[in-house]
Design a protein around this motif. Structure first.
Motif, PDB file in Angstrom:
ATOM      1  N   ALA A  57       0.995  -1.202  -0.038  1.00  0.00           N
ATOM      2  CA  ALA A  57       0.424  -0.038  -0.012  1.00  0.00           C
ATOM      3  C   ALA A  57       1.117   1.253   0.077  1.00  0.00           C
ATOM      4  CB  ALA A  57      -1.056   0.103   1.702  1.00  0.00           C
ATOM      5  N   ARG A  58       0.562   1.999  -0.783  1.00  0.00           N
ATOM      6  CA  ARG A  58       0.912   3.066  -1.057  1.00  0.00           C
ATOM      7  C   ARG A  58       0.484   4.474  -1.392  1.00  0.00           C
ATOM      8  NH1 ARG A  58       4.702   0.351   0.070  1.00  0.00           N
ATOM      9  NH2 ARG A  58       6.559   0.345  -0.891  1.00  0.00           N
ATOM     10  N   PRO A  59      -0.155   4.979   0.393  1.00  0.00           N
ATOM     11  CA  PRO A  59      -1.361   5.426  -0.210  1.00  0.00           C
ATOM     12  C   PRO A  59      -1.030   7.052  -0.805  1.00  0.00           C
ATOM     13  CG  PRO A  59      -1.005   5.016   2.211  1.00  0.00           C
ATOM     14  CD  PRO A  59       0.301   4.657   1.578  1.00  0.00           C
ATOM     15  N   GLU A  60       0.300   7.410  -0.220  1.00  0.00           N
ATOM     16  CA  GLU A  60       0.499   8.936  -1.068  1.00  0.00           C
ATOM     17  C   GLU A  60       0.888   8.922  -2.843  1.00  0.00           C
ATOM     18  OE1 GLU A  60       4.038   6.007  -0.534  1.00  0.00           O
ATOM     19  OE2 GLU A  60       2.534   6.835   0.837  1.00  0.00           O
ATOM     20  N   GLN A  61       0.617   7.644  -3.062  1.00  0.00           N
ATOM     21  CA  GLN A  61       0.720   7.811  -5.020  1.00  0.00           C
ATOM     22  C   GLN A  61      -0.433   7.898  -5.142  1.00  0.00           C
ATOM     23  OE1 GLN A  61       2.135   4.419  -5.440  1.00  0.00           O
ATOM     24  NE2 GLN A  61       4.670   4.862  -5.112  1.00  0.00           N
ATOM     25  N   GLY A  62      -1.805   7.524  -4.514  1.00  0.00           N
ATOM     26  CA  GLY A  62      -3.260   7.994  -4.757  1.00  0.00           C
ATOM     27  C   GLY A  62      -4.256   9.071  -5.114  1.00  0.00           C
ATOM     28  N   PRO A  63      -3.464  10.422  -4.952  1.00  0.00           N
ATOM     29  CA  PRO A  63      -3.567  11.228  -5.366  1.00  0.00           C
ATOM     30  C   PRO A  63      -3.297  11.622  -6.732  1.00  0.00           C
ATOM     31  CG  PRO A  63      -3.549  11.307  -3.284  1.00  0.00           C
ATOM     32  CD  PRO A  63      -2.482  10.337  -3.565  1.00  0.00           C
ATOM     33  N   LEU A 118      -6.910  -1.843  -8.596  1.00  0.00           N
ATOM     34  CA  LEU A 118      -7.389  -1.117  -8.112  1.00  0.00           C
ATOM     35  C   LEU A 118      -6.325  -1.471  -6.187  1.00  0.00           C
ATOM     36  CD1 LEU A 118     -10.408  -0.490  -5.675  1.00  0.00           C
ATOM     37  CD2 LEU A 118     -10.692  -2.393  -4.289  1.00  0.00           C
ATOM     38  N   ALA A 119      -5.429  -1.617  -6.293  1.00  0.00           N
ATOM     39  CA  ALA A 119      -4.095  -1.286  -4.994  1.00  0.00           C
ATOM     40  C   ALA A 119      -3.305  -0.587  -5.945  1.00  0.00           C
ATOM     41  CB  ALA A 119      -3.715  -2.762  -4.992  1.00  0.00           C
ATOM     42  N   TRP A 120      -2.802  -0.802  -7.235  1.00  0.00           N
ATOM     43  CA  TRP A 120      -2.276   0.043  -7.575  1.00  0.00           C
ATOM     44  C   TRP A 120      -2.654   2.114  -7.581  1.00  0.00           C
ATOM     45  CZ3 TRP A 120      -2.820   3.819 -11.389  1.00  0.00           C
ATOM     46  CH2 TRP A 120      -0.963   4.074 -12.075  1.00  0.00           C
ATOM     47  N   LEU A 121      -3.192   2.050  -7.697  1.00  0.00           N
ATOM     48  CA  LEU A 121      -4.388   3.348  -7.736  1.00  0.00           C
ATOM     49  C   LEU A 121      -5.356   4.115  -6.543  1.00  0.00           C
ATOM     50  CD1 LEU A 121      -5.954   5.469  -9.426  1.00  0.00           C
ATOM     51  CD2 LEU A 121      -8.478   4.260  -9.295  1.00  0.00           C
ATOM     52  N   THR A 122      -5.512   3.151  -5.646  1.00  0.00           N
ATOM     53  CA  THR A 122      -5.614   3.219  -3.892  1.00  0.00           C
ATOM     54  C   THR A 122      -4.966   3.383  -3.460  1.00  0.00           C
ATOM     55  OG1 THR A 122      -7.180   1.823  -3.699  1.00  0.00           O
ATOM     56  CG2 THR A 122      -8.245   2.978  -4.914  1.00  0.00           C
ATOM     57  N   GLY A 123      -4.098   2.174  -3.044  1.00  0.00           N
ATOM     58  CA  GLY A 123      -3.589   1.485  -2.507  1.00  0.00           C
ATOM     59  C   GLY A 123      -4.654   0.198  -1.196  1.00  0.00           C
ATOM     60  N   PHE A 124      -5.421   0.154  -1.525  1.00  0.00           N
ATOM     61  CA  PHE A 124      -5.875  -0.679  -0.949  1.00  0.00           C
ATOM     62  C   PHE A 124      -6.313  -2.365  -1.041  1.00  0.00           C
ATOM     63  CE2 PHE A 124     -10.129  -3.681  -0.576  1.00  0.00           C
ATOM     64  CZ  PHE A 124      -9.981  -3.780   0.851  1.00  0.00           C
ATOM     65  N   THR A 125      -5.148  -3.072  -0.591  1.00  0.00           N
ATOM     66  CA  THR A 125      -5.178  -4.568  -0.791  1.00  0.00           C
ATOM     67  C   THR A 125      -5.766  -5.059  -0.178  1.00  0.00           C
ATOM     68  OG1 THR A 125      -3.570  -4.708   1.210  1.00  0.00           O
ATOM     69  CG2 THR A 125      -3.168  -3.644  -0.767  1.00  0.00           C
ATOM     70  N   GLY A 126      -7.403  -5.045   0.018  1.00  0.00           N
ATOM     71  CA  GLY A 126      -8.157  -6.051   0.358  1.00  0.00           C
ATOM     72  C   GLY A 126      -8.757  -6.794  -1.133  1.00  0.00           C
ATOM     73  N   SER A 127      -8.609  -8.477  -0.648  1.00  0.00           N
ATOM     74  CA  SER A 127      -9.087  -9.259  -1.473  1.00  0.00           C
ATOM     75  C   SER A 127     -10.355  -9.421  -2.086  1.00  0.00           C
ATOM     76  CB  SER A 127      -9.116 -11.280  -0.675  1.00  0.00           C
ATOM     77  OG  SER A 127     -10.067 -10.960   0.303  1.00  0.00           O
ATOM     78  N   ALA A 128     -11.326  -8.013  -1.929  1.00  0.00           N
ATOM     79  CA  ALA A 128     -12.959  -7.802  -1.674  1.00  0.00           C
ATOM     80  C   ALA A 128     -13.592  -6.353  -2.130  1.00  0.00           C
ATOM     81  CB  ALA A 128     -13.903  -8.342  -1.668  1.00  0.00           C
ATOM     82  N   GLY A 129     -13.994  -6.239  -3.387  1.00  0.00           N
ATOM     83  CA  GLY A 129     -14.164  -4.281  -2.946  1.00  0.00           C
ATOM     84  C   GLY A 129     -13.934  -3.731  -4.321  1.00  0.00           C
ATOM     85  N   PHE A 130     -14.333  -2.555  -4.458  1.00  0.00           N
ATOM     86  CA  PHE A 130     -13.800  -1.827  -5.568  1.00  0.00           C
ATOM     87  C   PHE A 130     -13.801  -0.877  -5.748  1.00  0.00           C
ATOM     88  CE2 PHE A 130     -18.388  -2.234  -5.367  1.00  0.00           C
ATOM     89  CZ  PHE A 130     -19.094  -1.171  -5.292  1.00  0.00           C
ATOM     90  N   CYS A 131     -13.624   0.464  -7.041  1.00  0.00           N
ATOM     91  CA  CYS A 131     -13.552   2.205  -6.121  1.00  0.00           C
ATOM     92  C   CYS A 131     -14.370   2.666  -7.528  1.00  0.00           C
ATOM     93  CB  CYS A 131     -12.138   2.044  -6.696  1.00  0.00           C
ATOM     94  SG  CYS A 131     -11.876   4.577  -6.704  1.00  0.00           S
ATOM     95  N   VAL A 137      -8.792  -0.305   5.437  1.00  0.00           N
ATOM     96  CA  VAL A 137      -9.267   0.499   4.294  1.00  0.00           C
ATOM     97  C   VAL A 137      -8.464   2.266   5.052  1.00  0.00           C
ATOM     98  CG1 VAL A 137     -10.881   1.315   4.813  1.00  0.00           C
ATOM     99  CG2 VAL A 137     -10.119   1.333   2.392  1.00  0.00           C
ATOM    100  N   ARG A 138      -8.632   2.663   5.720  1.00  0.00           N
ATOM    101  CA  ARG A 138      -8.018   3.993   6.249  1.00  0.00           C
ATOM    102  C   ARG A 138      -7.082   3.779   7.240  1.00  0.00           C
ATOM    103  NH1 ARG A 138     -12.718   6.732   7.768  1.00  0.00           N
ATOM    104  NH2 ARG A 138     -14.374   5.648   7.968  1.00  0.00           N
ATOM    105  N   ASP A 139      -5.955   2.235   7.086  1.00  0.00           N
ATOM    106  CA  ASP A 139      -4.860   2.576   7.001  1.00  0.00           C
ATOM    107  C   ASP A 139      -4.096   2.644   5.770  1.00  0.00           C
ATOM    108  OD1 ASP A 139      -5.025   2.517   9.854  1.00  0.00           O
ATOM    109  OD2 ASP A 139      -4.990   0.446   9.925  1.00  0.00           O
ATOM    110  N   GLN A 140      -4.570   2.147   4.247  1.00  0.00           N
ATOM    111  CA  GLN A 140      -3.912   2.287   3.479  1.00  0.00           C
ATOM    112  C   GLN A 140      -3.871   3.632   1.768  1.00  0.00           C
ATOM    113  OE1 GLN A 140      -5.310  -1.935   2.403  1.00  0.00           O
ATOM    114  NE2 GLN A 140      -3.540  -2.389   2.704  1.00  0.00           N
ATOM    115  N   VAL A 141      -5.551   3.975   2.172  1.00  0.00           N
ATOM    116  CA  VAL A 141      -5.862   4.683   1.095  1.00  0.00           C
ATOM    117  C   VAL A 141      -5.429   6.176   1.853  1.00  0.00           C
ATOM    118  CG1 VAL A 141      -7.332   3.252  -0.011  1.00  0.00           C
ATOM    119  CG2 VAL A 141      -8.459   5.314   1.728  1.00  0.00           C
ATOM    120  N   ASP A 142      -5.249   7.209   0.841  1.00  0.00           N
ATOM    121  CA  ASP A 142      -5.393   8.628   1.420  1.00  0.00           C
ATOM    122  C   ASP A 142      -6.948   9.388   1.391  1.00  0.00           C
ATOM    123  OD1 ASP A 142      -5.339  11.530   1.098  1.00  0.00           O
ATOM    124  OD2 ASP A 142      -3.260  11.676  -0.048  1.00  0.00           O
ATOM    125  N   LEU A 143      -7.083   8.832   2.435  1.00  0.00           N
ATOM    126  CA  LEU A 143      -8.035   9.636   3.029  1.00  0.00           C
ATOM    127  C   LEU A 143      -8.875  10.958   2.528  1.00  0.00           C
ATOM    128  CD1 LEU A 143      -8.978   8.290   6.724  1.00  0.00           C
ATOM    129  CD2 LEU A 143      -9.569   7.438   3.943  1.00  0.00           C
TER     130      LEU A 143
END
Length: 605
Positions: free
Chosen positions: A9-15, A53-66, A85-91
């Protein structure tokens, strides 16, 4: 391959990545774009190339979408991932959305009142999910339309497609030849009036052809598509780089191998009607048939239920795998209890447990990245330790340790909750919660139920002790498990959404839990298999009954049990289970571990 502890997870790369996606949306004339976790095969686990999903947002869970709009971006996550999710994405860029309570259409209606076209990659979505959202959006001015994948357009160093070698799977372990499987399922297609069926699930293809692959981390399945014809012949669409001479010989003359780029042309030339699985076939497959005027019918993937109902050979094989794995876990637990816990970290435990499995000389891989969370990390249901989050063990805390192995003869998945320190170090609240979770696990283990019930009919048995205390957990009670296949296998499950009738041979996890955010987590998990129940002594049965046979044999930590919350039957079950652990595992252990096992399984009663 050993587990890595780098943070994916790279939250800073999300924006900046979200900004690039929005620019691509503008160029494409779209109001938004949907980025799922899935790949073209609709599996839960994806190759690095497909981890959009992980590349764009940082979220690495096995289910979900953006769902990304110009003015908002929602990351949809279920109850397992609401802490993670709150630890992995730029809120500041992404807003977590509780799903399925809030669906895609609900969020779009609220977030895109001006309307517009929302793009989606037709290879990454099924007709079922698109139809559900389209129906809910009717009359709102918001539409969903297939388009090129916009994330692929802005991902400069996107990995290439996986090219893992395919291997053969022994018929002695499978219990049935590929030829017999194909003939049987082909005859079922013919009886239903279907000329062929399109198969897109990698584990279905692996099961049907008695092969295994190496395209997905932790899951021995190949990326491929297949068309099964009613006469039992099958066309396999797979890259040549994955096929060895041994595999060609194994597949035989009734299997035609074609490159992946031949898949769409082959669909367009099929004889109707063609069966598609609404829950797993990508929209792109349906589009190709429709554009070519080839009629299709909706029906289940013909492999799904037969694969879930294991043969006697598969059950015998996985029993041995679980005994071997149980011995490895006991060796680890004996080692753990001999350490000074305050000198250890979460990563230390993960490494030690994986090494004990590798010491069996039979491990092919772990079956998923080990979940090892102590203290508040244990409350993150699918927590994955990294160097950045690695927490030292602290006396009085609990450790949730969820792990498994992939062996040629079986796939394992076990969770144990451990104390850090002695029984006296653990608080009364933690022990009470642990015991309620244990009561729920025992209730499923002892369940005896009429033929015809579904997973949703049993789920409440595991939750009732927690409900009585105003507690619950935000995940299913159990998922299906394969035999040297995916550790999460459908369609069988124990959950409120479990709508598949349970059949003998289905392997499931039994894993109730409880999680106090910021404080601790608890989960206890064994694997179980559905079987025909033995007749009751002197009973006059009026229904055909099923029950569960336990596959996992590793002691449950007695230091965490509040005896006053257990009834006599539950105490008797624990004592009998621990006696079975001694009988089945004891002779497989080293001397020190055997002594540990004897102490860990002393009777409660």
């Amino acid at each position: 391959m050993y587990q890595s502890f780098d943070s994916p997870a790279r939250p800073e790369q999300g924006p900046p990545r979200l900004a690039a996606l929005r620019a691509a949306m503008t160029r494409a004339g779209l109001a938004g774009f949907v980025i799922p976790r899935s790949d073209a095969h609709q599996g839960e686990y994806v190759a690095p190339r497909d981890d959009r999903l992980a590349w764009l947002t940082g979220f690495t869970g096995s289910a979900g979408f953006c769902a990304a709009l110009q003015n908002a971006a929602g990351v949809f996550i279920d109850g397992r991932y609401r802490e993670q999710v709150r630890d992995q994405v730029d809120l500041t860029a992404f807003t977590p959305v509780h799903w399925p309570e809030t669906g895609l259409a609900d969020w779009l209606i609220a977030s895109c009142p001006e309307g517009g076209n929302i793009g989606f990659d037709p290879w990454l979505h099924t007709r079922a999910e698109i139809a559900r959202a389209t129906e809910a959006l009717d009359g709102t001015g918001i539409s969903l339309g297939p388009c090129e994948n916009l994330v692929d357009q802005i991902w400069p160093d996107q990995p290439g497609p996986p090219m893992g070698k395919i291997s053969t799977y022994p018929e002695a372990l499978a219990g049935e030849s590929s030829s017999d499987k194909r003939a049987r399922l082909g005859a079922e297609l013919a009886a239903a009036g279907h000329a062929s069926a399109v198969i897109t699930l990698p584990d279905s293809i692996a099961w049907l052809l008695n092969i295994r692959g190496a395209d997905i981390p932790r899951n021995p399945v190949p990326h491929a598509f297949a068309i099964l014809h009613a006469n039992g012949h099958l066309t396999l669409f797979c890259a040549d780089e994955k096929i060895t001479p041994e595999v060609i010989t194994h597949l035989g003359a009734e299997i035609t191998i074609r490159p992946p780029q031949s898949f769409l042309p082959a669909l367009r030339s099929l004889t109707a009607p063609v069966r598609l699985d609404r829950a797993s076939a990508p929209v792109a497959v349906e589009q190709a048939l429709t554009e070519a005027g080839v009629a299709h019918v909706w029906g289940s993937d013909p492999c799904v239920l037969p694969k879930a109902s294991k043969t006697s050979a598969e059950i015998a094989a996985t029993v041995e795998a679980h005994l071997r794995d149980g011995a490895a876990v006991c060796e680890f637990l004996a080692w753990y209890d001999a350490q000074d816990p305050q000198g250890l970290t979460e990563i230390d435990l993960v490494k030690a447990l994986e090494q004990k499995r590798r010491d069996t000389h039979a491990l092919r891989d772990i079956s998923f990245d080990t979940i090892c969370g102590t203290g508040p990390n244990g409350a993150v249901i699918h927590y994955r330790v990294t160097e950045a989050t690695n927490r030292p063990l602290k006396r009085g805390d609990l450790v949730v340790l969820d792990s498994g192995g992939q062996y040629e003869d079986g796939t394992t998945d076990i969770t144990r909750t451990l104390p850090v320190g002695s029984a006296e170090d653990i608080g009364a609240e933690e022990k009470s919660a642990f015991t309620r979770v244990l009561k729920g696990m025992i209730a499923i283990s002892r369940a005896r139920f009429p033929k015809g019930l579904k997973g949703r009919d049993l789920d409440a048995l595991a939750r009732a002790p927690l409900w009585a205390a105003g507690q619950d957990y935000d995940h299913g009670t159990g998922h299906g498990v394969g035999v040297y296949l995916c550790v999460h296998e459908g369609p069988q499950r124990l959950s409120r959404a479990g709508d598949v009738t349970l059949r003998p041979g289905m392997i499931l996890s039994n894993e109730p839990g409880y999680y106090r955010p910021g404080a601790f987590g608890i989960r206890i998990e064994n694997l179980i298999v559905v079987r025909e129940a033995a007749p009751l002594a002197g009973g006059d049965a009026h229904r055909e009954m099923y029950d569960f046979d336990t596959l996992t044999f590793v002691p449950i930590d007695r230091r965490l049990i509040a005896l006053d919350l257990l009834d006599k039957g539950e105490i008797a079950w624990i004592d009998a289970y621990h006696a079975a652990c001694r009988d089945k595992i004891g002779s497989r252990l080293s001397g020190k571990a055997a002594l540990w096992l004897a102490g860990a399984t002393e009777p409660l009663g």
